[in-house]
Design an enzyme around this catalytic site. Structure first.
Site, PDB file in Angstrom:
ATOM      1  N   CYS A 115      -0.691-125.315  43.952  1.00 24.58           N
ATOM      2  CA  CYS A 115      -0.848-124.911  45.362  1.00 24.58           C
ATOM      3  C   CYS A 115      -1.937-125.700  46.086  1.00 24.58           C
ATOM      4  CB  CYS A 115      -1.147-123.417  45.452  1.00 24.58           C
ATOM      5  SG  CYS A 115       0.186-122.402  44.826  1.00 24.58           S
ATOM      6  N   HIS A 252      -4.179-122.434  52.683  1.00 28.65           N
ATOM      7  CA  HIS A 252      -2.965-122.321  51.879  1.00 28.65           C
ATOM      8  C   HIS A 252      -2.403-120.913  52.075  1.00 28.65           C
ATOM      9  CE1 HIS A 252      -0.163-122.040  48.692  1.00 28.65           C
ATOM     10  NE2 HIS A 252      -0.936-121.322  47.901  1.00 28.65           N
ATOM     11  N   ASN A 282       4.905-118.193  49.949  1.00 31.66           N
ATOM     12  CA  ASN A 282       4.027-119.214  49.378  1.00 31.66           C
ATOM     13  C   ASN A 282       4.879-120.427  49.002  1.00 31.66           C
ATOM     14  OD1 ASN A 282       2.370-120.802  47.814  1.00 31.66           O
ATOM     15  ND2 ASN A 282       1.523-119.129  46.611  1.00 31.66           N
TER      16      ASN A 282
END
Ligand code: ACO
Length: 325
Positions: A115, A252, A282
């Site tokens: 990520c 993020h 996500n």
């Protein structure tokens, strides 16, 4: 004293057409829209079609970024693509993108920091541009996490989605102050002691399978806010800036609770936080450029704005970047 800065010329993004809602997920696993929204802020995510690969998403995003920047693909001499879901074990998905864009000069490679991938890719491209090795870069985050999810595991399958985002970076001489346009500072961290808290249980060397994403969600949550805020404080210290100077916080997009807690701890005003996790879930390395492009397209991010990026993910890896638009 002047400095070479990596100035953002434009950005672009791409989302697969298929939208998967929380209600549809609740029909497959024991969950509910209410649980997902309350714990994560996620309402829907996009899912790549059969035969639609990470490189296809990345090419669409890259073409949109080039159009937004108003530059030709042939002016790109570096492509850094962040992904944990490459088309193949090798070659790099970045070379499929390079070829898809009709570029056959310069260099293209993948970078894997889960990520945190986009922040790591941005820092890598920035260092190459500032060293003079390359002149103009495409930095891409592209993922098809739907392909590595265990769709029977309600603890993970509700969290992730597919998508891609890209920016064009150009090496430009700037006055050498914090008023410069471009990447002002980047800070990257990793701590492999946490490698088993968020991982994929397959791979070419270990199982010869692709595997599925496994996560100790509570453990990730426990570490996230501290790691994120530490590395943002590093960015403030390096540039002599503070939360008050930030125009936009583009984190993020993993979980609204992590984002809210990080912004609160750093005293970043809620109206400066760009949130797209509700729409995209996500999307790992793609989440920051997807959120950035949303805020550029709707006119929030404007030339001269100070934009703060942060990410944290598997490894653990985490990082921050401060960029003047
Ligand atoms: N629907 C309904 N119930 C669920 C679901 C679901 N989708 N998933 C888990 N539960 C249940 C659990 O089984 C548990 O039930 P039990 O009490 O009967 O055992 C209960 O909900 C609580 O489970 P927890 O895991 O403790 O729930 P928590 O409040 O921690 O929320 C979550 C889970 C959302 C995953 C949270 O831990 C989190 O967001 N962690 C961060 C993970 C993350 O964002 N990862 C992304 C990658 S890393 C990054 O990008 C930062």
């Amino acid at each position: 004293m002047t400095a070479i800065r990596s100035v953002v010329l434009g950005c672009g993004s791409y989302l697969p057409k298929r939208i998967l809602t929380n209600a549809e997920l609740a029909a497959k696993v024991d969950t509910s829209d209410e649980w997902i929204v309350q714990r994560t802020g996620i309402r829907q995510r996009h899912i790549a079609a059969e035969g639609e690969f990470t490189s296809h998403l990345a090419i669409q995003a890259a073409q949109a970024a080039l159009a937004n920047a108003g530059v030709d693909a042939q002016s790109i001499d570096l492509i850094v693509l962040a992904t944990s879901t490459p088309d193949n074990t090798f070659p790099a998905t970045a070379v499929a993108v390079q070829s898809g864009l009709g570029i056959n000069h310069g260099a293209a490679f993948d970078l894997q920091a889960v990520c945190s991938g986009f922040v790591f890719a941005l820092a890598t491209a920035d260092n190459f541009l500032r060293s003079g090795a390359f002149k103009r870069a495409l930095v891409i985050g592209a993922e098809t996490f739907s392909r590595i999810l265990d769709w029977s595991d309600r603890g993970t399958c509700v969290l992730f989605g597919d998508g891609a985002g890209a920016i064009v970076l150009d090496a430009q001489q700037q006055p050498g102050t914090t008023s410069d346009r471009g990447v002002l500072t980047t800070h990257l961290r990793s701590d492999g002691r946490h490698k088993s808290k968020l991982f994929v249980d397959g791979g070419p060397s270990s199982t010869q399978t692709v595997g599925h994403l496994r996560m100790e969600g509570r453990e990730v949550f426990k570490h996230a806010v501290g790691m994120i805020t530490d590395v943002i404080v590093d960015a403030f210290k390096a540039t002599g800036t503070s939360a008050d100077d930030i125009d936009w916080f583009i984190p993020h997009q993993a979980n609204k609770r992590i984002i809210d807690a990080s912004a609160h701890k750093l005293h970043i005003a809620p109206q400066k936080v760009v949130l797209t996790v509700d729409q995209h879930g996500n999307t790992s390395a793609a989440s920051i450029p997807l959120a950035l492009c949303t805020a550029v397209a709707d006119g929030r991010v404007k030339k001269g704005d100070l934009v703060l990026f942060e990410a944290m993910g598997g490894g653990f890896t985490w990082g921050s970047a401060l960029v003047r638009w």
